[in-house]
Design a protein around this motif. Structure first.
Motif, PDB file in Angstrom:
ATOM      1  N   PRO A 232     -28.019  18.215 -53.972  1.00  0.00           N
ATOM      2  CA  PRO A 232     -27.622  19.073 -55.085  1.00  0.00           C
ATOM      3  C   PRO A 232     -26.367  19.878 -54.733  1.00  0.00           C
ATOM      4  O   PRO A 232     -26.103  20.144 -53.557  1.00  0.00           O
ATOM      5  N   THR A 233     -25.629  20.247 -55.754  1.00  0.00           N
ATOM      6  CA  THR A 233     -24.412  21.036 -55.563  1.00  0.00           C
ATOM      7  C   THR A 233     -24.452  22.249 -56.486  1.00  0.00           C
ATOM      8  O   THR A 233     -25.271  22.326 -57.407  1.00  0.00           O
ATOM      9  N   GLY A 234     -23.547  23.182 -56.235  1.00  0.00           N
ATOM     10  CA  GLY A 234     -23.404  24.351 -57.097  1.00  0.00           C
ATOM     11  C   GLY A 234     -24.683  25.152 -57.224  1.00  0.00           C
ATOM     12  O   GLY A 234     -25.413  25.374 -56.256  1.00  0.00           O
ATOM     13  N   ALA A 235     -24.991  25.568 -58.453  1.00  0.00           N
ATOM     14  CA  ALA A 235     -26.162  26.418 -58.724  1.00  0.00           C
ATOM     15  C   ALA A 235     -27.475  25.700 -58.430  1.00  0.00           C
ATOM     16  O   ALA A 235     -28.505  26.345 -58.239  1.00  0.00           O
ATOM     17  N   ASP A 236     -27.467  24.367 -58.390  1.00  0.00           N
ATOM     18  CA  ASP A 236     -28.689  23.599 -58.107  1.00  0.00           C
ATOM     19  C   ASP A 236     -29.002  23.522 -56.608  1.00  0.00           C
ATOM     20  O   ASP A 236     -30.060  23.048 -56.228  1.00  0.00           O
ATOM     21  N   ARG A 237     -28.070  23.968 -55.777  1.00  0.00           N
ATOM     22  CA  ARG A 237     -28.233  23.855 -54.326  1.00  0.00           C
ATOM     23  C   ARG A 237     -28.923  25.104 -53.779  1.00  0.00           C
ATOM     24  O   ARG A 237     -28.409  26.211 -53.891  1.00  0.00           O
ATOM     25  N   HIS A 238     -30.108  24.902 -53.184  1.00  0.00           N
ATOM     26  CA  HIS A 238     -30.867  25.984 -52.550  1.00  0.00           C
ATOM     27  C   HIS A 238     -31.207  25.537 -51.137  1.00  0.00           C
ATOM     28  O   HIS A 238     -31.757  24.459 -50.945  1.00  0.00           O
ATOM     29  N   LEU A 239     -30.871  26.377 -50.153  1.00  0.00           N
ATOM     30  CA  LEU A 239     -31.109  26.010 -48.761  1.00  0.00           C
ATOM     31  C   LEU A 239     -32.484  26.451 -48.293  1.00  0.00           C
ATOM     32  O   LEU A 239     -32.975  27.515 -48.661  1.00  0.00           O
ATOM     33  N   ASP A 240     -33.084  25.605 -47.466  1.00  0.00           N
ATOM     34  CA  ASP A 240     -34.350  25.881 -46.812  1.00  0.00           C
ATOM     35  C   ASP A 240     -34.051  25.926 -45.315  1.00  0.00           C
ATOM     36  O   ASP A 240     -33.511  24.970 -44.758  1.00  0.00           O
ATOM     37  N   ASP A 241     -34.388  27.035 -44.681  1.00  0.00           N
ATOM     38  CA  ASP A 241     -34.081  27.242 -43.265  1.00  0.00           C
ATOM     39  C   ASP A 241     -35.309  27.019 -42.381  1.00  0.00           C
ATOM     40  O   ASP A 241     -35.517  27.712 -41.399  1.00  0.00           O
ATOM     41  N   SER A 242     -36.126  26.020 -42.717  1.00  0.00           N
ATOM     42  CA  SER A 242     -37.344  25.743 -41.953  1.00  0.00           C
ATOM     43  C   SER A 242     -37.020  25.159 -40.586  1.00  0.00           C
ATOM     44  O   SER A 242     -35.917  24.663 -40.345  1.00  0.00           O
ATOM     45  N   GLU A 243     -38.046  25.178 -39.726  1.00  0.00           N
ATOM     46  CA  GLU A 243     -37.905  24.572 -38.398  1.00  0.00           C
ATOM     47  C   GLU A 243     -37.800  23.063 -38.522  1.00  0.00           C
ATOM     48  O   GLU A 243     -38.412  22.450 -39.397  1.00  0.00           O
ATOM     49  N   GLU A 244     -37.018  22.494 -37.623  1.00  0.00           N
ATOM     50  CA  GLU A 244     -36.830  21.049 -37.588  1.00  0.00           C
ATOM     51  C   GLU A 244     -36.990  20.598 -36.150  1.00  0.00           C
ATOM     52  O   GLU A 244     -36.657  21.322 -35.216  1.00  0.00           O
ATOM     53  N   GLY A 245     -37.491  19.387 -35.982  1.00  0.00           N
ATOM     54  CA  GLY A 245     -37.619  18.781 -34.662  1.00  0.00           C
ATOM     55  C   GLY A 245     -37.148  17.348 -34.749  1.00  0.00           C
ATOM     56  O   GLY A 245     -36.804  16.856 -35.827  1.00  0.00           O
TER      57      GLY A 245
ATOM     58  N   ALA B 146     -36.110  24.020 -33.962  1.00  0.00           N
ATOM     59  CA  ALA B 146     -35.209  25.122 -34.290  1.00  0.00           C
ATOM     60  C   ALA B 146     -35.017  25.168 -35.799  1.00  0.00           C
ATOM     61  O   ALA B 146     -35.086  24.131 -36.473  1.00  0.00           O
ATOM     62  N   PRO B 147     -34.780  26.369 -36.348  1.00  0.00           N
ATOM     63  CA  PRO B 147     -34.483  26.447 -37.778  1.00  0.00           C
ATOM     64  C   PRO B 147     -33.158  25.746 -38.073  1.00  0.00           C
ATOM     65  O   PRO B 147     -32.192  25.878 -37.309  1.00  0.00           O
ATOM     66  N   CYS B 148     -33.138  24.982 -39.152  1.00  0.00           N
ATOM     67  CA  CYS B 148     -31.932  24.237 -39.550  1.00  0.00           C
ATOM     68  C   CYS B 148     -31.836  24.288 -41.077  1.00  0.00           C
ATOM     69  O   CYS B 148     -32.730  23.784 -41.765  1.00  0.00           O
ATOM     70  N   ALA B 149     -30.796  24.922 -41.591  1.00  0.00           N
ATOM     71  CA  ALA B 149     -30.630  25.068 -43.039  1.00  0.00           C
ATOM     72  C   ALA B 149     -30.226  23.732 -43.658  1.00  0.00           C
ATOM     73  O   ALA B 149     -29.254  23.110 -43.233  1.00  0.00           O
ATOM     74  N   ARG B 150     -31.009  23.316 -44.660  1.00  0.00           N
ATOM     75  CA  ARG B 150     -30.728  22.091 -45.407  1.00  0.00           C
ATOM     76  C   ARG B 150     -31.101  22.319 -46.864  1.00  0.00           C
ATOM     77  O   ARG B 150     -32.000  23.113 -47.156  1.00  0.00           O
ATOM     78  N   PRO B 151     -30.469  21.594 -47.788  1.00  0.00           N
ATOM     79  CA  PRO B 151     -30.889  21.682 -49.190  1.00  0.00           C
ATOM     80  C   PRO B 151     -32.369  21.336 -49.349  1.00  0.00           C
ATOM     81  O   PRO B 151     -32.882  20.460 -48.648  1.00  0.00           O
TER      82      PRO B 151
ATOM     83  N   LEU C 186     -40.154  16.359 -47.231  1.00  0.00           N
ATOM     84  CA  LEU C 186     -39.596  15.034 -47.520  1.00  0.00           C
ATOM     85  C   LEU C 186     -38.082  15.112 -47.713  1.00  0.00           C
ATOM     86  O   LEU C 186     -37.352  14.248 -47.230  1.00  0.00           O
ATOM     87  N   ALA C 187     -37.592  16.142 -48.396  1.00  0.00           N
ATOM     88  CA  ALA C 187     -36.141  16.310 -48.561  1.00  0.00           C
ATOM     89  C   ALA C 187     -35.470  16.449 -47.195  1.00  0.00           C
ATOM     90  O   ALA C 187     -34.432  15.831 -46.925  1.00  0.00           O
ATOM     91  N   ARG C 188     -36.074  17.252 -46.326  1.00  0.00           N
ATOM     92  CA  ARG C 188     -35.535  17.448 -44.964  1.00  0.00           C
ATOM     93  C   ARG C 188     -35.550  16.122 -44.199  1.00  0.00           C
ATOM     94  O   ARG C 188     -34.583  15.761 -43.528  1.00  0.00           O
ATOM     95  N   CYS C 189     -36.639  15.371 -44.303  1.00  0.00           N
ATOM     96  CA  CYS C 189     -36.772  14.089 -43.605  1.00  0.00           C
ATOM     97  C   CYS C 189     -35.692  13.104 -44.061  1.00  0.00           C
ATOM     98  O   CYS C 189     -35.052  12.448 -43.224  1.00  0.00           O
TER      99      CYS C 189
END
Length: 185
Positions: free
Chosen positions: A90-103, A112-117, A140-143
């Motif tokens: 997503p881009t613009g106003a539809d883009r929301h970041l999730d800063d969850s942990e990732e491995g 470590a936390p990694c910001a991704r849409p 699933l989006a992060r994956c």
């Protein structure tokens, strides 16, 4: 999308630092028995390592394909195979970041936390050559983003600050004895 194949062999997971992990992979051109066998091995390896996704270069194969079995934000389990993925974010106003942990299975035991849409879609083909589109939310989006990154030669530490990256590598070092070089095979 469909069900993941079974009957594969568990292979050792390739670690960060190996050249195949840090360069773009070759496109899948043949949807044949060799690809089907690779996908079965990738699935067996992902399951043995208790992962939610695995890219071909994570078992040392320079090919643009990943497998996944991962829950979305509603905890619905989604699984499939994607060859030659094209990621849509997503881009613009539809883009929301999730800063969850990732491995990553290629740096086992470290997070470590990694910001991704928080939403993503991937277009590509399954291992038989049929077109697939997967829309993901939550994990699933992060994956989908993480596995597509792998096929571009990007590991998630490349997306972190130097300080967070140092912490991540320190955490991996602390648990390194738990994961021998043949893990999870």
């Amino acid at each position: 999308m469909g069900t993941l194949p079974d009957g594969g062999s568990v292979r050792p997971i390739t670690r960060w630092g190996e050249p195949v992990m840090h360069r773009p992979c070759r496109p899948v051109e043949a949807y044949d028995e060799a690809l089907a066998a690779l996908v079965a091995d990738m699935t067996a390896t992902m399951v043995a390592a208790d992962g939610v996704g695995l890219a071909a270069n994570q078992i040392g194969v320079d090919l643009r394909v990943f497998v996944f079995r991962c829950p979305d934000e509603d905890q619905v389990m989604v699984e499939g195979v994607v060859c030659n993925p094209v990621l849509e974010l997503p881009t613009g106003a539809d883009r929301h970041l999730d800063d969850s942990e990732e491995g990553c299975l290629s740096l086992p035991g470290a997070y470590a936390p990694c910001a991704r849409p928080d939403r993503a879609a991937v277009r590509g083909f399954d291992h038989s050559g049929a077109p697939v589109v997967i829309h993901g939310t939550g994990m699933l989006a992060r994956c989908l983003q993480h596995e597509t990154d792998h096929l571009e030669g990007i590991v998630f530490a490349d997306r972190l600050s130097k300080r967070t990256r140092r912490h991540l590598f320190g955490e991996a070092e602390d648990v390194a004895d738990e994961f021998d070089p043949q893990w999870p095979a």
